[in-house]
Design an enzyme around this catalytic site. Structure first.
Site, PDB file in Angstrom:
ATOM      1  N   CYS A   1      49.192  27.683  73.212  1.00  9.70           N
ATOM      2  CA  CYS A   1      48.039  27.761  72.226  1.00  9.70           C
ATOM      3  C   CYS A   1      48.140  26.286  71.503  1.00  9.70           C
ATOM      4  O   CYS A   1      47.248  25.839  71.063  1.00  9.70           O
ATOM      5  CB  CYS A   1      48.344  28.873  71.381  1.00  9.70           C
ATOM      6  SG  CYS A   1      47.817  30.204  72.270  1.00  9.70           S
TER       7      CYS A   1
ATOM      8  N   HIS B   1      45.141  34.319  74.879  1.00 10.74           N
ATOM      9  CA  HIS B   1      45.817  34.596  73.675  1.00 10.74           C
ATOM     10  C   HIS B   1      44.642  34.563  72.430  1.00 10.74           C
ATOM     11  O   HIS B   1      43.660  33.531  72.985  1.00 10.74           O
ATOM     12  CB  HIS B   1      46.850  33.535  73.459  1.00 10.74           C
ATOM     13  CG  HIS B   1      48.135  33.698  74.236  1.00 10.74           C
ATOM     14  ND1 HIS B   1      49.101  33.154  74.058  1.00 10.74           N
ATOM     15  CD2 HIS B   1      48.298  34.764  75.455  1.00 10.74           C
ATOM     16  CE1 HIS B   1      49.936  33.581  74.866  1.00 10.74           C
ATOM     17  NE2 HIS B   1      49.528  34.491  75.686  1.00 10.74           N
TER      18      HIS B   1
ATOM     19  N   GLU C   1      44.416  32.444  69.967  1.00 14.82           N
ATOM     20  CA  GLU C   1      43.829  31.097  69.652  1.00 14.82           C
ATOM     21  C   GLU C   1      43.148  30.565  70.635  1.00 14.82           C
ATOM     22  O   GLU C   1      42.002  30.000  70.616  1.00 14.82           O
ATOM     23  CB  GLU C   1      45.221  30.092  69.359  1.00 14.82           C
ATOM     24  CG  GLU C   1      46.219  30.529  68.478  1.00 14.82           C
ATOM     25  CD  GLU C   1      47.343  31.647  68.927  1.00 14.82           C
ATOM     26  OE1 GLU C   1      46.810  32.290  69.715  1.00 14.82           O
ATOM     27  OE2 GLU C   1      48.308  31.519  68.259  1.00 14.82           O
TER      28      GLU C   1
ATOM     29  N   CYS D   1      52.060  29.975  70.761  1.00 19.84           N
ATOM     30  CA  CYS D   1      53.042  29.726  71.801  1.00 19.84           C
ATOM     31  C   CYS D   1      52.726  28.335  72.207  1.00 19.84           C
ATOM     32  O   CYS D   1      51.806  27.644  71.883  1.00 19.84           O
ATOM     33  CB  CYS D   1      52.836  30.751  72.822  1.00 19.84           C
ATOM     34  SG  CYS D   1      51.092  30.699  73.818  1.00 19.84           S
TER      35      CYS D   1
HETATM   36 ZN   LIG Z   1      49.434  31.766  72.738  1.00 18.53          ZN
END
Ligand SMILES: [Zn+2]
Length: 158
Positions: free
Chosen positions: A88, A55, A57, A85
């Site tokens: 993250c 992801h 991040e 999410c």
């Molecule tokens: Zn994430």
């Protein structure tokens, strides 16, 4: 962080997220800004790298930590194109950043087919735990790794 700075950073990271779609990445981007002004960008690379943890991040935090040689980014701020999410958020907690700002939210992402709402619910609603059983099964030596850690004189706490 002043509102104008946050708006400027988020506007830039949203544009980066839009450009990432052209490169087969997900429509997400993030940047870690350190207290000294250094910046580490991350874009979603889940599909191109076959890595469900890539992801934006996480990618940005990994880059910032690798560049600084540190696992603690105190004073750093993460700007993300979309609401992080749970993974993250946890990555930001582990990285000890000061704050995370985001632009679009989980509902905007859901409308585009990225429905991690179930993952958010998993942590907030005990009734949703059937999504993924995480089961404790004690074994006799379960705590030995911790004893080894505590006995290691030259350990690096984190
Ligand atoms: Zn994430």
């Amino acid at each position: 962080m002043d509102e104008e700075t946050v708006t400027t950073e988020l506007t830039a990271v949203v544009a980066r997220a839009e450009r990432n779609v052209v490169h087969d990445g997900g429509p997400f981007a993030a940047v870690v800004v350190l207290p000294d002004g250094r910046r580490f960008e991350g874009v979603n690379q889940v599909v191109p790298t076959s890595d469900p943890t890539a992801h934006a991040e996480v990618v940005a935090i990994r880059r910032a930590c690798a560049a600084t040689g540190s696992v603690a980014l105190e004073g750093a701020v993460v700007y993300a194109s979309c609401e992080p999410c749970p993974m993250c958020v946890a990555a930001a907690l582990w990285a000890r950043v000061d704050a995370v700002y985001y632009a679009a939210d989980r509902h905007d992402a859901a409308r585009a087919g990225f429905d991690d709402a179930a993952f958010h619910d998993y942590f907030t609603d005990p009734g949703r735990r059937e999504l993924l059983p995480v089961v404790r099964q004690p074994v006799p030596a379960a705590t030995r790794p911790f004893l080894a850690w505590q006995d290691k004189a030259d350990r690096t706490p984190y």
